[in-house]
Design a protein around this motif. Structure first.
Motif, PDB file in Angstrom:
ATOM      1  N   GLY A  26       0.774  -1.225   0.000  1.00  0.00           N
ATOM      2  CA  GLY A  26       0.000   0.000   0.000  1.00  0.00           C
ATOM      3  C   GLY A  26       0.810   1.282   0.000  1.00  0.00           C
ATOM      4  O   GLY A  26       0.247   2.368   0.021  1.00  0.00           O
ATOM      5  N   GLN A  27       2.148   1.176  -0.019  1.00  0.00           N
ATOM      6  CA  GLN A  27       2.993   2.368  -0.004  1.00  0.00           C
ATOM      7  C   GLN A  27       3.875   2.391  -1.249  1.00  0.00           C
ATOM      8  O   GLN A  27       4.432   1.370  -1.643  1.00  0.00           O
ATOM      9  CB  GLN A  27       3.879   2.389   1.234  1.00  0.00           C
ATOM     10  CG  GLN A  27       3.093   2.552   2.514  1.00  0.00           C
ATOM     11  CD  GLN A  27       4.002   2.756   3.694  1.00  0.00           C
ATOM     12  OE1 GLN A  27       5.218   2.666   3.576  1.00  0.00           O
ATOM     13  NE2 GLN A  27       3.418   3.022   4.841  1.00  0.00           N
ATOM     14  N   GLN A  28       4.004   3.571  -1.821  1.00  0.00           N
ATOM     15  CA  GLN A  28       4.862   3.729  -2.997  1.00  0.00           C
ATOM     16  C   GLN A  28       6.312   3.676  -2.551  1.00  0.00           C
ATOM     17  O   GLN A  28       6.727   4.416  -1.674  1.00  0.00           O
ATOM     18  CB  GLN A  28       4.580   5.071  -3.665  1.00  0.00           C
ATOM     19  CG  GLN A  28       5.459   5.333  -4.858  1.00  0.00           C
ATOM     20  CD  GLN A  28       5.151   6.669  -5.505  1.00  0.00           C
ATOM     21  OE1 GLN A  28       4.024   7.123  -5.497  1.00  0.00           O
ATOM     22  NE2 GLN A  28       6.169   7.292  -6.054  1.00  0.00           N
ATOM     23  N   ILE A  29       7.095   2.781  -3.180  1.00  0.00           N
ATOM     24  CA  ILE A  29       8.500   2.664  -2.799  1.00  0.00           C
ATOM     25  C   ILE A  29       9.445   3.151  -3.881  1.00  0.00           C
ATOM     26  O   ILE A  29      10.626   3.385  -3.618  1.00  0.00           O
ATOM     27  CB  ILE A  29       8.863   1.217  -2.392  1.00  0.00           C
ATOM     28  CG1 ILE A  29       8.577   0.244  -3.521  1.00  0.00           C
ATOM     29  CG2 ILE A  29       8.137   0.816  -1.134  1.00  0.00           C
ATOM     30  CD1 ILE A  29       9.113  -1.155  -3.261  1.00  0.00           C
ATOM     31  N   TYR A  30       8.923   3.310  -5.116  1.00  0.00           N
ATOM     32  CA  TYR A  30       9.784   3.799  -6.197  1.00  0.00           C
ATOM     33  C   TYR A  30       8.924   4.354  -7.319  1.00  0.00           C
ATOM     34  O   TYR A  30       7.825   3.871  -7.574  1.00  0.00           O
ATOM     35  CB  TYR A  30      10.665   2.665  -6.741  1.00  0.00           C
ATOM     36  CG  TYR A  30      11.645   3.128  -7.786  1.00  0.00           C
ATOM     37  CD1 TYR A  30      12.812   3.785  -7.435  1.00  0.00           C
ATOM     38  CD2 TYR A  30      11.390   2.926  -9.131  1.00  0.00           C
ATOM     39  CE1 TYR A  30      13.703   4.225  -8.396  1.00  0.00           C
ATOM     40  CE2 TYR A  30      12.278   3.361 -10.103  1.00  0.00           C
ATOM     41  CZ  TYR A  30      13.433   4.009  -9.723  1.00  0.00           C
ATOM     42  OH  TYR A  30      14.315   4.455 -10.675  1.00  0.00           O
ATOM     43  N   ILE A  55       8.327  -6.721 -17.443  1.00  0.00           N
ATOM     44  CA  ILE A  55       8.724  -5.328 -17.273  1.00  0.00           C
ATOM     45  C   ILE A  55       9.995  -5.262 -16.451  1.00  0.00           C
ATOM     46  O   ILE A  55      10.098  -5.892 -15.399  1.00  0.00           O
ATOM     47  CB  ILE A  55       7.633  -4.517 -16.553  1.00  0.00           C
ATOM     48  CG1 ILE A  55       6.337  -4.520 -17.354  1.00  0.00           C
ATOM     49  CG2 ILE A  55       8.087  -3.086 -16.295  1.00  0.00           C
ATOM     50  CD1 ILE A  55       5.183  -3.867 -16.648  1.00  0.00           C
ATOM     51  N   ALA A  56      10.946  -4.465 -16.921  1.00  0.00           N
ATOM     52  CA  ALA A  56      12.128  -4.115 -16.134  1.00  0.00           C
ATOM     53  C   ALA A  56      12.026  -2.622 -15.861  1.00  0.00           C
ATOM     54  O   ALA A  56      11.828  -1.822 -16.768  1.00  0.00           O
ATOM     55  CB  ALA A  56      13.411  -4.433 -16.887  1.00  0.00           C
ATOM     56  N   VAL A  57      12.122  -2.264 -14.592  1.00  0.00           N
ATOM     57  CA  VAL A  57      12.041  -0.862 -14.189  1.00  0.00           C
ATOM     58  C   VAL A  57      13.461  -0.310 -14.121  1.00  0.00           C
ATOM     59  O   VAL A  57      14.342  -0.912 -13.507  1.00  0.00           O
ATOM     60  CB  VAL A  57      11.328  -0.725 -12.826  1.00  0.00           C
ATOM     61  CG1 VAL A  57      11.233   0.728 -12.419  1.00  0.00           C
ATOM     62  CG2 VAL A  57       9.942  -1.350 -12.880  1.00  0.00           C
ATOM     63  N   ALA A  58      13.684   0.826 -14.759  1.00  0.00           N
ATOM     64  CA  ALA A  58      15.019   1.429 -14.815  1.00  0.00           C
ATOM     65  C   ALA A  58      15.496   1.822 -13.418  1.00  0.00           C
ATOM     66  O   ALA A  58      14.743   2.403 -12.631  1.00  0.00           O
ATOM     67  CB  ALA A  58      14.992   2.654 -15.726  1.00  0.00           C
ATOM     68  N   ASN A  59      16.732   1.457 -13.088  1.00  0.00           N
ATOM     69  CA  ASN A  59      17.396   1.811 -11.826  1.00  0.00           C
ATOM     70  C   ASN A  59      16.690   1.277 -10.587  1.00  0.00           C
ATOM     71  O   ASN A  59      16.788   1.875  -9.515  1.00  0.00           O
ATOM     72  CB  ASN A  59      17.561   3.330 -11.706  1.00  0.00           C
ATOM     73  CG  ASN A  59      18.333   3.908 -12.863  1.00  0.00           C
ATOM     74  OD1 ASN A  59      19.306   3.317 -13.332  1.00  0.00           O
ATOM     75  ND2 ASN A  59      17.897   5.039 -13.348  1.00  0.00           N
ATOM     76  N   PHE A  60      15.972   0.166 -10.709  1.00  0.00           N
ATOM     77  CA  PHE A  60      15.304  -0.444  -9.552  1.00  0.00           C
ATOM     78  C   PHE A  60      15.373  -1.953  -9.701  1.00  0.00           C
ATOM     79  O   PHE A  60      14.887  -2.519 -10.685  1.00  0.00           O
ATOM     80  CB  PHE A  60      13.845   0.011  -9.472  1.00  0.00           C
ATOM     81  CG  PHE A  60      13.138  -0.473  -8.238  1.00  0.00           C
ATOM     82  CD1 PHE A  60      13.431   0.061  -6.999  1.00  0.00           C
ATOM     83  CD2 PHE A  60      12.186  -1.474  -8.316  1.00  0.00           C
ATOM     84  CE1 PHE A  60      12.781  -0.379  -5.856  1.00  0.00           C
ATOM     85  CE2 PHE A  60      11.528  -1.921  -7.185  1.00  0.00           C
ATOM     86  CZ  PHE A  60      11.825  -1.374  -5.955  1.00  0.00           C
TER      87      PHE A  60
END
Length: 82
Positions: A26-30, A55-60
């Motif tokens: 429930g919390q945004q972490i990136y 999906i690959a998220v850039a820098n995470f």
């Protein structure tokens, strides 16, 4: 390449140009950009509802099972005189 999330598009449409938020418990972490978007083994421009994508998220790299990846698009509109 890093961590790649196997995802299922629940609603709407996700495009490679969209920004994403990673939500855990429930919390945004990136918040950032999509590095790659694939359907099966092929690069994809978009993914639609009820489709499996990778999906690959850039820098995470800290994606875990149960995380929610929420895609959004920033649209800038200029004011007009009414």
């Amino acid at each position: 390449m890093g961590t790649i999330a196997g995802c299922y598009v629940q609603s709407g449409k996700i495009e490679r140009s969209h920004r994403v938020r990673v939500i855990r418990d429930g919390q945004q972490i990136y918040e950032g950009q999509i590095a790659t978007l694939r359907r099966f083994k092929d690069d994809a421009r978009d993914g639609r509802r009820r489709i499996r994508v990778r999906i690959a998220v850039a820098n995470f790299q800290d994606i875990k099972v149960g995380d929610l990846i929420e895609a959004h698009q920033m649209i800038e509109t200029k004011r007009t005189l009414a």
